[in-house]
Write a protein that holds these residues in place. Structure first.
Motif, PDB file in Angstrom:
ATOM      1  N   GLU A   1      28.376 -37.183 -48.855  1.00 46.19           N
ATOM      2  CA  GLU A   1      28.694 -36.566 -47.565  1.00 46.19           C
ATOM      3  C   GLU A   1      27.773 -37.130 -46.487  1.00 46.19           C
ATOM      4  O   GLU A   1      28.204 -37.421 -45.370  1.00 46.19           O
ATOM      5  N   TRP A   2      26.501 -37.283 -46.828  1.00 49.25           N
ATOM      6  CA  TRP A   2      25.552 -37.865 -45.877  1.00 49.25           C
ATOM      7  C   TRP A   2      25.891 -39.324 -45.597  1.00 49.25           C
ATOM      8  O   TRP A   2      25.742 -39.795 -44.470  1.00 49.25           O
ATOM      9  N   VAL A   3      26.342 -40.047 -46.610  1.00 48.04           N
ATOM     10  CA  VAL A   3      26.759 -41.439 -46.395  1.00 48.04           C
ATOM     11  C   VAL A   3      27.902 -41.476 -45.378  1.00 48.04           C
ATOM     12  O   VAL A   3      27.905 -42.300 -44.461  1.00 48.04           O
ATOM     13  N   MET A   4      28.857 -40.559 -45.513  1.00 49.96           N
ATOM     14  CA  MET A   4      29.984 -40.508 -44.568  1.00 49.96           C
ATOM     15  C   MET A   4      29.497 -40.192 -43.155  1.00 49.96           C
ATOM     16  O   MET A   4      29.937 -40.820 -42.187  1.00 49.96           O
ATOM     17  N   ALA A   5      28.603 -39.212 -43.039  1.00 47.96           N
ATOM     18  CA  ALA A   5      28.113 -38.821 -41.719  1.00 47.96           C
ATOM     19  C   ALA A   5      27.339 -39.963 -41.054  1.00 47.96           C
ATOM     20  O   ALA A   5      27.553 -40.273 -39.874  1.00 47.96           O
ATOM     21  N   LEU A   6      26.452 -40.598 -41.796  1.00 51.82           N
ATOM     22  CA  LEU A   6      25.674 -41.707 -41.238  1.00 51.82           C
ATOM     23  C   LEU A   6      26.556 -42.916 -40.956  1.00 51.82           C
ATOM     24  O   LEU A   6      26.331 -43.647 -39.981  1.00 51.82           O
ATOM     25  N   ASP A   7      27.566 -43.117 -41.778  1.00 49.68           N
ATOM     26  CA  ASP A   7      28.515 -44.206 -41.565  1.00 49.68           C
ATOM     27  C   ASP A   7      29.271 -43.994 -40.258  1.00 49.68           C
ATOM     28  O   ASP A   7      29.472 -44.933 -39.490  1.00 49.68           O
ATOM     29  N   LEU A   8      29.684 -42.767 -39.985  1.00 47.37           N
ATOM     30  CA  LEU A   8      30.385 -42.490 -38.733  1.00 47.37           C
ATOM     31  C   LEU A   8      29.468 -42.720 -37.537  1.00 47.37           C
ATOM     32  O   LEU A   8      29.892 -43.279 -36.519  1.00 47.37           O
ATOM     33  N   LEU A   9      28.206 -42.322 -37.648  1.00 43.93           N
ATOM     34  CA  LEU A   9      27.267 -42.579 -36.553  1.00 43.93           C
ATOM     35  C   LEU A   9      27.083 -44.079 -36.324  1.00 43.93           C
ATOM     36  O   LEU A   9      27.067 -44.547 -35.185  1.00 43.93           O
ATOM     37  N   ALA A  10      26.940 -44.832 -37.397  1.00 47.14           N
ATOM     38  CA  ALA A  10      26.806 -46.288 -37.272  1.00 47.14           C
ATOM     39  C   ALA A  10      28.066 -46.888 -36.661  1.00 47.14           C
ATOM     40  O   ALA A  10      27.993 -47.804 -35.838  1.00 47.14           O
ATOM     41  N   PHE A  11      29.227 -46.364 -37.053  1.00 48.18           N
ATOM     42  CA  PHE A  11      30.500 -46.827 -36.500  1.00 48.18           C
ATOM     43  C   PHE A  11      30.525 -46.623 -34.986  1.00 48.18           C
ATOM     44  O   PHE A  11      30.898 -47.523 -34.242  1.00 48.18           O
ATOM     45  N   LEU A  12      30.120 -45.457 -34.542  1.00 55.65           N
ATOM     46  CA  LEU A  12      30.121 -45.179 -33.108  1.00 55.65           C
ATOM     47  C   LEU A  12      29.108 -46.048 -32.364  1.00 55.65           C
ATOM     48  O   LEU A  12      29.331 -46.419 -31.209  1.00 55.65           O
ATOM     49  N   MET A  13      28.018 -46.389 -33.014  1.00 53.61           N
ATOM     50  CA  MET A  13      27.010 -47.245 -32.380  1.00 53.61           C
ATOM     51  C   MET A  13      27.529 -48.670 -32.162  1.00 53.61           C
ATOM     52  O   MET A  13      26.992 -49.389 -31.325  1.00 53.61           O
ATOM     53  N   THR A  14      28.552 -49.075 -32.909  1.00 51.04           N
ATOM     54  CA  THR A  14      29.086 -50.423 -32.709  1.00 51.04           C
ATOM     55  C   THR A  14      29.757 -50.578 -31.346  1.00 51.04           C
ATOM     56  O   THR A  14      30.029 -51.696 -30.925  1.00 51.04           O
ATOM     57  N   PHE A  15      30.013 -49.493 -30.669  1.00 55.32           N
ATOM     58  CA  PHE A  15      30.634 -49.557 -29.347  1.00 55.32           C
ATOM     59  C   PHE A  15      29.615 -49.743 -28.223  1.00 55.32           C
ATOM     60  O   PHE A  15      29.993 -49.931 -27.071  1.00 55.32           O
ATOM     61  N   SER A  16      28.331 -49.684 -28.522  1.00 53.55           N
ATOM     62  CA  SER A  16      27.316 -49.730 -27.463  1.00 53.55           C
ATOM     63  C   SER A  16      27.379 -51.026 -26.667  1.00 53.55           C
ATOM     64  O   SER A  16      27.212 -51.011 -25.443  1.00 53.55           O
ATOM     65  N   GLN A  17      27.634 -52.159 -27.305  1.00 44.22           N
ATOM     66  CA  GLN A  17      27.715 -53.424 -26.585  1.00 44.22           C
ATOM     67  C   GLN A  17      28.926 -53.468 -25.661  1.00 44.22           C
ATOM     68  O   GLN A  17      28.862 -54.066 -24.589  1.00 44.22           O
ATOM     69  N   GLU A  18      30.011 -52.866 -26.065  1.00 38.90           N
ATOM     70  CA  GLU A  18      31.214 -52.875 -25.249  1.00 38.90           C
ATOM     71  C   GLU A  18      31.125 -51.888 -24.092  1.00 38.90           C
ATOM     72  O   GLU A  18      31.643 -52.132 -23.015  1.00 38.90           O
ATOM     73  N   LEU A  19      30.469 -50.781 -24.323  1.00 41.37           N
ATOM     74  CA  LEU A  19      30.438 -49.722 -23.315  1.00 41.37           C
ATOM     75  C   LEU A  19      29.284 -49.859 -22.335  1.00 41.37           C
ATOM     76  O   LEU A  19      29.249 -49.137 -21.340  1.00 41.37           O
TER      77      LEU A  19
END
Length: 146
Positions: A96-114
């Motif tokens: 469950e923690w892997v999923m939560a941290l994975d989602l946070l990392a996924f959202l961080m991939t947008f930082s360069q675009e945004l």
């Protein structure tokens, strides 16, 4: 006994990740970053989330069916390391923690675009807006919209 799982957020997050990752391969806009590279990374993260979800939900079900409190007289619903199914419960929690941290990392991939998006906030006193002329009100609205 009450069913211990509430998988809705994890399912929704994983579906969202797959949707955004697949759209990344179809996008023509270039934000100054390697779009295909980010799309591949996001797709990998989506698969990681899906695999983690399957492992976590399976382990949760197994742990729940195996769970027998070490102290049956205890009113606590918390896991104790002496309870049957405790180790499988830890596996489920870890994924469950892997999923939560994975989602946070996924959202961080947008930082360069945004990072190129800039917002401008225009503040004005309410009395000026409500008591001012219509020309002033229109010019203020144009500033807010633009």
């Amino acid at each position: 006994a009450e069913w211990p799982l509430r998988p809705g957020a994890f399912i929704g997050g994983t579906v969202y990740m797959f949707l955004i990752a697949s759209l990344g391969f179809r996008r023509d806009v270039n934000f100054g970053v390697d779009e295909r590279g980010y799309a591949k990374a996001r797709l990998f993260m989506a698969f990681l989330s899906a695999i983690s979800f399957i492992i976590s939900m399976t382990a949760s079900c197994v742990a729940w069916y195996q769970w027998v409190p070490f102290d049956p007289d205890s009113k606590s619903k918390l896991w104790n390391e002496r309870d049957k199914g405790y180790n499988i419960h830890l596996v489920a929690t870890a994924f469950e923690w892997v999923m939560a941290l994975d989602l946070l990392a996924f959202l961080m991939t947008f930082s360069q675009e945004l990072h190129i998006i800039q917002l401008q906030v225009v503040l004005s006193r309410l009395t000026e807006f409500t008591t001012g002329s219509q020309d002033y009100q229109r010019s203020l609205l144009k500033q807010i919209i633009l």
